[in-house]
Scaffold this motif. Structure first.
Motif, PDB file in Angstrom:
ATOM      1  N   CYS A  53      -1.240 -12.092  -3.274  1.00 39.34           N
ATOM      2  CA  CYS A  53      -1.943 -12.017  -4.555  1.00 39.34           C
ATOM      3  C   CYS A  53      -2.437 -13.394  -4.976  1.00 39.34           C
ATOM      4  O   CYS A  53      -1.895 -14.419  -4.562  1.00 39.34           O
ATOM      5  CB  CYS A  53      -1.023 -11.471  -5.650  1.00 39.34           C
ATOM      6  SG  CYS A  53      -0.164  -9.945  -5.218  1.00 39.34           S
TER       7      CYS A  53
ATOM      8  N   SER B 182       2.459  -7.616  -0.639  1.00 43.29           N
ATOM      9  CA  SER B 182       1.048  -7.927  -0.893  1.00 43.29           C
ATOM     10  C   SER B 182       0.876  -9.404  -1.179  1.00 43.29           C
ATOM     11  O   SER B 182       1.716 -10.019  -1.844  1.00 43.29           O
ATOM     12  CB  SER B 182       0.517  -7.120  -2.091  1.00 43.29           C
ATOM     13  OG  SER B 182       0.611  -5.733  -1.874  1.00 43.29           O
TER      14      SER B 182
ATOM     15  N   ASP C 240      -3.421  -1.568  -4.244  1.00 38.63           N
ATOM     16  CA  ASP C 240      -4.710  -1.761  -3.584  1.00 38.63           C
ATOM     17  C   ASP C 240      -5.298  -3.119  -3.946  1.00 38.63           C
ATOM     18  O   ASP C 240      -4.938  -3.723  -4.965  1.00 38.63           O
ATOM     19  CB  ASP C 240      -5.695  -0.673  -4.016  1.00 38.63           C
ATOM     20  CG  ASP C 240      -5.684   0.535  -3.094  1.00 38.63           C
ATOM     21  OD1 ASP C 240      -5.182   0.412  -1.965  1.00 38.63           O
ATOM     22  OD2 ASP C 240      -6.167   1.594  -3.517  1.00 38.63           O
ATOM     23  N   LYS C 241      -6.227  -3.575  -3.144  1.00 37.43           N
ATOM     24  CA  LYS C 241      -6.935  -4.822  -3.416  1.00 37.43           C
ATOM     25  C   LYS C 241      -7.620  -4.726  -4.778  1.00 37.43           C
ATOM     26  O   LYS C 241      -8.246  -3.710  -5.108  1.00 37.43           O
ATOM     27  CB  LYS C 241      -7.968  -5.101  -2.321  1.00 37.43           C
ATOM     28  CG  LYS C 241      -8.777  -6.381  -2.544  1.00 37.43           C
ATOM     29  CD  LYS C 241      -9.742  -6.599  -1.396  1.00 37.43           C
ATOM     30  CE  LYS C 241     -10.691  -7.760  -1.690  1.00 37.43           C
ATOM     31  NZ  LYS C 241      -9.997  -9.037  -1.888  1.00 37.43           N
ATOM     32  N   GLY C 242      -7.490  -5.785  -5.576  1.00 43.07           N
ATOM     33  CA  GLY C 242      -8.130  -5.828  -6.879  1.00 43.07           C
ATOM     34  C   GLY C 242      -7.259  -5.387  -8.034  1.00 43.07           C
ATOM     35  O   GLY C 242      -7.609  -5.591  -9.199  1.00 43.07           O
TER      36      GLY C 242
ATOM     37  N   THR D 240      -3.606 -10.897  -9.236  1.00 47.15           N
ATOM     38  CA  THR D 240      -4.509  -9.900  -8.675  1.00 47.15           C
ATOM     39  C   THR D 240      -4.194  -9.712  -7.202  1.00 47.15           C
ATOM     40  O   THR D 240      -4.089 -10.697  -6.465  1.00 47.15           O
ATOM     41  CB  THR D 240      -5.979 -10.335  -8.832  1.00 47.15           C
ATOM     42  OG1 THR D 240      -6.252 -10.588 -10.214  1.00 47.15           O
ATOM     43  CG2 THR D 240      -6.916  -9.245  -8.321  1.00 47.15           C
ATOM     44  N   ILE D 241      -4.035  -8.488  -6.762  1.00 42.33           N
ATOM     45  CA  ILE D 241      -3.742  -8.218  -5.359  1.00 42.33           C
ATOM     46  C   ILE D 241      -4.981  -8.518  -4.519  1.00 42.33           C
ATOM     47  O   ILE D 241      -6.067  -8.003  -4.780  1.00 42.33           O
ATOM     48  CB  ILE D 241      -3.291  -6.767  -5.158  1.00 42.33           C
ATOM     49  CG1 ILE D 241      -1.944  -6.549  -5.852  1.00 42.33           C
ATOM     50  CG2 ILE D 241      -3.194  -6.429  -3.671  1.00 42.33           C
ATOM     51  CD1 ILE D 241      -1.393  -5.133  -5.689  1.00 42.33           C
ATOM     52  N   GLU D 242      -4.810  -9.359  -3.509  1.00 39.03           N
ATOM     53  CA  GLU D 242      -5.896  -9.738  -2.609  1.00 39.03           C
ATOM     54  C   GLU D 242      -5.791  -9.038  -1.263  1.00 39.03           C
ATOM     55  O   GLU D 242      -6.799  -8.629  -0.687  1.00 39.03           O
ATOM     56  CB  GLU D 242      -5.903 -11.255  -2.400  1.00 39.03           C
ATOM     57  CG  GLU D 242      -6.081 -12.074  -3.670  1.00 39.03           C
ATOM     58  CD  GLU D 242      -7.443 -11.890  -4.298  1.00 39.03           C
ATOM     59  OE1 GLU D 242      -8.365 -11.424  -3.591  1.00 39.03           O
ATOM     60  OE2 GLU D 242      -7.597 -12.202  -5.500  1.00 39.03           O
ATOM     61  N   SER D 243      -4.573  -8.926  -0.739  1.00 39.85           N
ATOM     62  CA  SER D 243      -4.399  -8.339   0.603  1.00 39.85           C
ATOM     63  C   SER D 243      -3.089  -7.574   0.662  1.00 39.85           C
ATOM     64  O   SER D 243      -2.028  -8.168   0.877  1.00 39.85           O
ATOM     65  CB  SER D 243      -4.421  -9.442   1.670  1.00 39.85           C
ATOM     66  OG  SER D 243      -4.213  -8.892   2.960  1.00 39.85           O
TER      67      SER D 243
ATOM     68  N   SER E   4       0.811  -1.213   0.000  1.00 41.78           N
ATOM     69  CA  SER E   4       0.000   0.000   0.000  1.00 41.78           C
ATOM     70  C   SER E   4       0.847   1.266   0.000  1.00 41.78           C
ATOM     71  O   SER E   4       0.419   2.296  -0.515  1.00 41.78           O
ATOM     72  CB  SER E   4      -0.930  -0.003   1.213  1.00 41.78           C
ATOM     73  OG  SER E   4      -0.191  -0.064   2.428  1.00 41.78           O
TER      74      SER E   4
END
Length: 636
Positions: free
Chosen positions: A350, A348, A313-315, A339-342, A308
């Motif tokens: 993903c 991150s 960001d998520k998504g 895809t970033i999940e957390s 972050s």
């Protein structure tokens, strides 16, 4: 490897001074590195100089450095620098410490040191950072291909949390011999990087830990006997043995070593400083565009080294490229998407999208930093209907879809106008070609990244660091600063200023400060060494050297706005993915940057002067915060 490699390897277990604890793994380090160099890189014995224990005295180390590294480099340069260029390597395993600074130039009053076998007896002292720096500076006059490995502690702090002795000893608080006047310089954190600020970073440093940590010794229990090594050397040797024929940068090699050490000792953070985008054991510095990498893979999930604090960001989706990829062109094909999940602060978790792959060390391409409107709006105010239609068509292409969207709202983020054969982005970019709208598309991508990066903030209600870091201007010389507009004071060109950063929180923070220039370029202000990470203790402030503010030679505006932004993190992190020159590209490592802030990046990393911010003198948890300073630069 077809290059000649000239290596000086120093390992010290036994120390003369009784109060310095002996070590167990330093001689093993040298024997291990010697074996790797001989077997993996075909280095003949006559190109290896090894100093162990009683051979590694203060004078012995300096003498061997000159005879085995500087003299051969000088002879190679005198011969016309025939190809292939030789590699020069200095490896030290032993105690690291500090000593009383006799010049008064170091912020904490101490020099960083390495401890020779005979140090701390009467008349014999540690080898100071400036002493090693002078040797490296002289070596750098003849070669750009020097690698330094220090498997020792960088300070006297830290705890001994294992049964093995850590590689540090108490600071030497005796009165020290003063350096010659030419060697007195502003303090630097790392022993191997203490060279004059006008000296290019023509060597790369691999250091075992940061300035507030200790270098651990490590037990290797894979064989029939337990053998002790330095954790840094053991991990480094292992990664050298695993290298493939594909070239690898020092930065990427360091990541592999660091990931291994973190699994063993989470509190030890290896460092890589200096010319780290150079290929390992090479003077070649290729253009580098892709920064983010995959650090771990488990099933259909992976972890990446951006979070972050970088605008992830998520998504958010990222394209995956092979580990050897440095730049992406139209013909470069991704091997997958994630895809970033957390997102955490600096990493991150993903998900790997079906049909693709994301192996460890793979490179990733983000479309743009997020944390704000990923798409910026563009209003086109162009009287020529044909040109207006061409602009709209260009901005609707696939390569612009993730950056901008066209609107009729005149309050859009960007306003595009035209005059004659040129188009402009109001207040930002002027004189772009109307016959070739690629320049407009590139400029809008650049300014979208710029504004998104500038808008990055930690808006989590759970952050404990909000308000803990601040940045301010300190007037040094020249016209007085007009601060009647507190939000953005006016500074007349030619004014000299410093930037001061303060940690007003309760925990140590790592500061990374970027300058956002009026031309859309983004570059580092502090720290000034590539790869350097410095923890600022609670209640402490740090100032940059003096900078002179001014306009570029082709700038006709009489007033522009610029920003300095501080990122404060609990853990070390990098912000290379936010750096770019006035073209929206990362400045080339061999070319001269053309933009003002591109030149600032060169100045910060290479010590050369620049138009913008011109220097006038030398001088655990996932949480983070940011602070920004805006000022207006005004012509005389």
């Amino acid at each position: 490897m077809n290059q000649k490699l000239q290596a000086l390897l120093v390992g010290i277990n036994d120390y003369v001074a009784e109060f310095i604890p002996d070590l167990k793994g330093c001689v093993n380090d040298i024997r291990l590195i010697e074996s790797v160099l001989k077997k993996r890189f075909d280095v003949p014995p006559n190109q290896l100089r090894i100093l162990l224990d009683s051979e590694a005295t203060h004078l012995g180390i300096k003498k061997a450095f000159r005879e085995h590294l500087i003299d051969p480099a000088k002879a190679w340069a005198a011969a016309g620098k025939p190809e292939p260029a030789p590699v020069f390597l200095f490896h030290f395993s032993g105690h690291g410490s500090q000593a009383k600074d006799p010049t008064g130039t170091k912020p904490n009053g101490l020099d960083e040191t390495i401890v020779p076998h005979d140090s701390r007896v009467e008349g014999v002292f540690d080898i100071k950072d400036w002493e090693l720096g002078e040797l490296l500076k002289e070596l750098g006059q003849y070669t750009d291909n020097t690698t330094v490995i220090l498997d020792c502690c960088h300070s006297g702090s830290g705890t001994r949390d294992t049964e093995l002795v850590t590689r540090q000893c108490p600071a030497d608080m005796r009165d020290q011999p003063a350096p010659a006047p030419s060697t007195i310089k502003a303090g630097t954190r790392s022993t191997a990087t203490a060279v004059d600020d006008d000296t290019p970073d023509n060597h790369v440093l691999f250091a075992a830990c940061s300035n507030t940590q200790c270098a651990q010794e490590h037990k290797d229990e894979t064989g029939s006997e337990t053998v002790v090594y330095g954790a840094m050397t053991f991990a480094l040797a292992g990664e050298l043995n695993r290298l493939t024929p594909d070239p690898i940068s020092c930065r990427d090699f360091h990541k592999r070593v660091a990931n291994q050490i973190w699994q063993w000792y989470p509190q030890q953070t290896p460092q890589c400083e200096g010319a780290r985008d150079r290929l390992l054991f090479s003077g070649i510095q290729p253009q580098r565009e892709l920064w983010i990498t995959v650090t771990k893979v488990e099933g259909n999930e992976c972890w990446i080294d951006a979070g972050s604090v970088h605008g992830m960001d998520k998504g958010v989706e990222l394209e995956v490229y092979p580990a050897s990829t440095s730049t992406v062109t139209e013909t470069t094909k991704p091997i997958g998407k994630i895809t970033i999940e957390s997102p955490d602060a600096t990493s991150s978790r993903c998900s790997i999208q079906p049909g693709g792959e994301a192996p460890v060390y793979a490179r990733l391409k983000p479309l743009a930093v997020t944390q704000t409107d990923l798409k910026r709006t563009v209003c086109i105010e162009v009287g020529d209907e044909k040109l207006s239609a061409a602009i709209k068509q260009r901005l609707s292409a696939a390569d612009m879809a993730d950056f901008v969207k066209v609107t009729d709202d005149k309050s859009a983020h960007f306003l595009v106008t035209a005059e004659g054969d040129s188009v402009s982005i109001a207040d930002l970019e002027f004189g772009l070609s109307a016959s070739n709208l690629e320049s407009l598309a590139a400029a809008l991508r650049k300014w979208t990244k710029y504004k998104n990066a500038l808008a990055i903030q930690n808006n989590s209600p759970e952050t404990a660091l909000s308000g803990s870091a601040s940045v301010k201007l300190v007037h040094v010389k020249g016209p007085a600063i007009d601060d009647s507009n507190e939000a953005s004071p006016a500074i007349t060109e030619g004014t000299q200023v410093r930037f001061e950063f303060t940690n007003s929180g309760t925990v140590p923070l790592y500061f990374s400060v970027l300058s956002f220039g009026y031309d859309g370029s983004v570059g580092p202000v502090w720290p000034t060494r590539a790869g350097e990470h410095i923890a600022i203790q609670p209640g402490n402030s740090v100032q940059t050297g003096a900078f002179q503010l001014g306009f570029g030679p082709n700038e006709n505006r009489t007033e522009v706005q610029e920003f300095v932004k501080l990122f404060a993190t609990r853990s070390e992190t990098e912000f290379d993915m936010l750096h770019m020159d006035a073209r929206g590209k990362q400045p080339g490592t061999r070319s001269t940057p053309s933009s003002p802030l591109g030149k600032l990046l060169q100045q910060a990393n290479m010590g050369s002067g620049t138009r913008l911010l011109q220097p006038v003198e030398v001088e655990e948890t996932e949480d983070w915060t940011a602070a920004a300073l805006s000022y207006r630069l005004v012509r005389k």
